[in-house]
Design an enzyme around this catalytic site. Structure first.
Site, mmCIF file in Angstrom:
data_model
loop_
_atom_site.group_PDB
_atom_site.id
_atom_site.type_symbol
_atom_site.label_atom_id
_atom_site.label_comp_id
_atom_site.label_asym_id
_atom_site.label_seq_id
_atom_site.Cartn_x
_atom_site.Cartn_y
_atom_site.Cartn_z
ATOM 1 C CE1 TYR A 175 8.029 -8.531 31.034
ATOM 2 C CE2 TYR A 175 9.678 -7.830 29.445
ATOM 3 C CZ TYR A 175 8.564 -7.559 30.210
ATOM 4 O OH TYR A 175 7.981 -6.309 30.165
ATOM 5 N NE ARG A 223 16.961 -5.407 23.621
ATOM 6 C CZ ARG A 223 16.277 -4.287 23.681
ATOM 7 N NH1 ARG A 223 14.990 -4.305 23.915
ATOM 8 N NH2 ARG A 223 16.861 -3.121 23.464
ATOM 9 N N GLY A 320 14.786 2.882 19.920
ATOM 10 C CA GLY A 320 13.375 2.640 20.203
ATOM 11 C C GLY A 320 12.538 3.881 20.031
ATOM 12 N NE ARG A 321 12.609 5.771 25.209
ATOM 13 C CZ ARG A 321 13.234 6.257 26.268
ATOM 14 N NH1 ARG A 321 12.542 6.864 27.207
ATOM 15 N NH2 ARG A 321 14.539 6.127 26.410
ATOM 16 C CB CYS A 344 12.624 10.553 21.340
ATOM 17 S SG CYS A 344 12.191 9.765 22.897
ATOM 18 C CB CYS A 350 5.821 5.660 24.020
ATOM 19 S SG CYS A 350 7.439 5.753 24.793
ATOM 20 C CB ALA A 392 -2.348 22.672 20.557
ATOM 21 C CD GLN A 419 -0.061 26.896 29.860
ATOM 22 O OE1 GLN A 419 0.127 26.436 30.969
ATOM 23 N NE2 GLN A 419 -1.238 26.851 29.264
ATOM 24 C CE LYS A 429 10.081 17.503 32.880
ATOM 25 N NZ LYS A 429 8.721 17.767 33.300
HETATM 26 C C1 LIG Z 1 6.473 1.274 24.368
HETATM 27 C C2 LIG Z 1 7.683 0.397 24.567
HETATM 28 C C3 LIG Z 1 7.561 -0.989 24.512
HETATM 29 C C4 LIG Z 1 8.700 -1.808 24.668
HETATM 30 N N1 LIG Z 1 8.577 -3.164 24.519
HETATM 31 C C5 LIG Z 1 9.700 -3.942 24.511
HETATM 32 C C6 LIG Z 1 9.627 -5.322 24.180
HETATM 33 O O1 LIG Z 1 8.560 -5.874 23.898
HETATM 34 N N2 LIG Z 1 10.796 -6.024 24.182
HETATM 35 C C7 LIG Z 1 12.013 -5.459 24.477
HETATM 36 O O2 LIG Z 1 13.052 -6.141 24.467
HETATM 37 N N3 LIG Z 1 12.105 -4.146 24.798
HETATM 38 C C8 LIG Z 1 10.991 -3.379 24.789
HETATM 39 N N4 LIG Z 1 11.091 -2.030 25.038
HETATM 40 C C9 LIG Z 1 12.424 -1.444 25.309
HETATM 41 C C10 LIG Z 1 13.051 -0.928 24.003
HETATM 42 O O3 LIG Z 1 13.314 -1.986 23.130
HETATM 43 C C11 LIG Z 1 14.375 -0.152 24.275
HETATM 44 O O4 LIG Z 1 15.327 -1.026 24.778
HETATM 45 C C12 LIG Z 1 14.173 1.009 25.251
HETATM 46 O O5 LIG Z 1 13.042 1.783 24.884
HETATM 47 C C13 LIG Z 1 15.405 1.928 25.309
HETATM 48 O O6 LIG Z 1 15.725 2.407 24.036
HETATM 49 P P1 LIG Z 1 15.329 3.913 23.555
HETATM 50 O O7 LIG Z 1 15.951 4.858 24.540
HETATM 51 O O8 LIG Z 1 15.959 4.022 22.194
HETATM 52 O O9 LIG Z 1 13.848 4.001 23.544
HETATM 53 C C14 LIG Z 1 9.972 -1.212 24.914
HETATM 54 C C15 LIG Z 1 10.069 0.184 24.971
HETATM 55 C C16 LIG Z 1 8.955 0.992 24.792
HETATM 56 C C17 LIG Z 1 9.120 2.493 24.825
#
Ligand SMILES: Cc1cc2nc3c(=O)[nH]c(=O)nc-3n(C[C@H](O)[C@H](O)[C@H](O)COP(=O)(O)O)c2cc1C
Length: 508
Positions: A175, A223, A320-321, A344, A350, A392, A419, A429
């Site tokens: 960005y 960040r 995050g996720r 996750c 997502c 489901a 399945q 997986k």
């Molecule tokens: C749906 C989604 C939206 C995200 N939006 C941002 C964001 O706005 N800003 C950011 O720095 N990272 C964003 N990320 C990245 C997460 O902050 C994180 O670094 C990334 O998902 C890896 O971490 P995880 O494996 O714990 O998910 C986003 C990730 C996901 C899944």
């Protein structure tokens, strides 16, 4: 071992109760005006109640409008000015009440924006698109850069007024600020380009402007990418230099991520990526600064999380996720109840559903619908038969049972999973099985009567007349309507290649 994970840490006077940061994630819970909707409120609240020490709100509403294109007058959109600031104030108060601290990320999409998305051309340090097919951004003039620096300061001031505990400058992921840092997207030959210090100037000016707005008592985080993971982008060596500069300029926290649009590995690492995939980068950055460092990227297991902290790879963990899948993950970790975590899968539904205009999670149907799908006790307990113990059927069974219904679950096969058992077979997986294990555990704990190896006939349903039957007997394969496909060997049950390619046989 868990001492570190659940020990507090103080960042410029802000005490966080533990080391778990909910990573900033732009999910579609708020309409474009930036209002904090009831859905958004509940979505964040559940994550704060679940035990995350710091909730990072993604950029949105006023925080996005404030740092918009320099041609947009500051404060142009009144809804951002009033409604969403008030909504944020209430949200922040509720999250703090639940025990979390709350930060917000300030983000400008730079060359990864599109005119279609924002209504104006993307901007960047240089007119270099992120891919040959992407829109060519406008190169910013020095006056426009200074205007943007002002905007970041203003947004941070507003964050403080709104009661937030911390602001974070998004300088990662390709960005705008990351575009300045990267030699690939920043080809300027003025004071905002050339060597690392020139490329970091925009970011350092933002830091200084923010500090002058928020004062000395307010924490500022950045960040950054430990690496862009492209041939010509930001390298770890450059990132380490930038990290040291940021510390010298009074930044309090460094959150380390990686990747930009089109890079490999990906910023949001998929299921085949190793655990804690960017932790080496945070460890390297930590070696050159004394301020706390946050690691990110598939930190989804308690053992991995503990090890990263205990072995000094990072001071905090951005998750995050895994918090989309299970908002209560931190509390479950704390209570040694990891087997109860809905894990996750890194399936990335997502992020895929985000681009399709939704907001979903492959294993948590309630994600962003927490308010709507809150498990209320049933007004009248019913006898419910669930036919089919695939994902489901399992989900329907335990959820109905938890609501107080009398649930029986049947499957002709002797094992649950349908399945999904097959879906968890391919290499990389295997961990998909964790979802079945989670569901099966919930089925048993919620008191569902299970009948595996029992095929139900219509006659039996008519004889026993349960109040409701949920038919969850599996999905049909989707067959695209391509002219000529059927003639080429398409059968109702899928594509039959037999006879078309030597040696290929369909299973009987
Ligand atoms: C749906 C989604 C939206 C995200 N939006 C941002 C964001 O706005 N800003 C950011 O720095 N990272 C964003 N990320 C990245 C997460 O902050 C994180 O670094 C990334 O998902 C890896 O971490 P995880 O494996 O714990 O998910 C986003 C990730 C996901 C899944």
């Amino acid at each position: 071992m868990k001492r570190t994970l659940f020990s507090p840490i103080t960042i410029r006077g802000l005490e966080l109760p533990n080391r778990i940061v909910m990573a900033p994630m732009g999910v579609r819970v708020a309409p474009p005006t930036g209002e904090v909707t009831g859905e958004a409120f509940q979505y964040f609240l559940e994550r704060a109640r679940g035990g995350a020490g710091l909730i990072m709100l993604p950029s949105g509403g006023w925080a996005r409008a404030d740092v918009a294109h320099p041609s947009v007058p500051i404060g142009r959109v009144p809804a951002y000015e009033t409604g969403s600031a008030e909504g944020h104030r209430r949200l922040v108060a509720a999250l703090r009440e639940a025990g979390a601290k709350v930060g917000i990320q300030l983000q400008h999409r730079g060359r990864q924006a599109t005119t279609q998305l924002f209504g104006y051309r993307p901007v960047a340090p240089s007119a270099v698109p992120w891919s040959p097919r992407a829109e060519v951004p406008e190169a910013l003039s020095v006056a426009e850069i200074r205007n943007l620096v002002e905007r970041y300061g203003r947004a941070a001031a507003r964050a403080r007024e709104t009661g937030l505990d911390l602001v974070e400058i998004h300088a990662a992921h390709g960005y705008l600020v990351s575009n300045f840092l990267s030699p690939d997207s920043n080809q300027r030959d003025d004071e905002y380009g050339c060597g690392v210090e020139g490329r970091a100037r925009f970011l350092l000016e933002i830091v200084a402007r923010i500090r002058s707005e928020v004062g000395t008592g307010f924490p500022v985080s950045v960040r950054i990418n430990g690496s862009d993971f492209t041939d010509t982008g930001l390298t770890l060596e450059d990132s380490k230099k930038i990290a040291a500069l940021l510390e010298r300029h009074g930044v309090d926290l460094l959150s380390v991520s990686a990747g930009i649009n089109g890079s490999y590995p990906l910023t949001i690492p998929p299921y085949y990526t190793k655990a804690a995939c960017f932790a080496e980068l945070s460890k390297e950055i930590k070696s050159v600064v004394a301020i706390p460092v946050v690691a990110a990227g598939r930190i989804h297991e308690l053992e991995v999380a503990q090890r990263l902290l205990d072995e000094g790879w990072a001071d905090l963990l951005a998750i995050g996720r895994a918090l989309l899948a299970d908002p209560e993950l931190p509390n479950k970790w704390k209570e040694d109840a990891e087997p109860r975590v809905r894990k996750c899968l890194s399936c990335n539904y997502c992020i895929d559903s985000f681009w399709e205009g939704g907001g979903g999670c492959g294993v948590n149907a309630a994600m962003t619908r927490e308010r709507e799908l809150r498990p209320e006790p049933a007004r009248r307990a019913k006898v419910i038969w669930v036919i089919g113990a695939g994902p489901a059927g399992l989900e329907a069974a335990w959820r109905a049972s938890r609501r107080g219904h009398d649930v029986s679950l049947f499957d002709a096969r002797g094992e649950p999973g349908g399945q999904w058992v097959l879906a968890a077979k391919p290499p990389a997986k295997e961990h998909f099985r964790s979802f079945l294990e989670y569901q099966w555990q919930e089925v048993q704990a919620s008191g569902v009567k299970t009948h595996l190896g029992k095929k139900i006939e219509a006659r039996e349903i008519l004889e026993s007349h349960p109040d409701a039957v949920i038919l969850a007997t599996g999905a049909e394969p989707a067959t695209p309507s391509i002219p000529g496909l059927r003639e080429a060997g398409q059968s109702r049950r899928g594509t039959c290649w037999e006879g078309r390619f030597p040696g290929v046989r369909t299973a009987s």
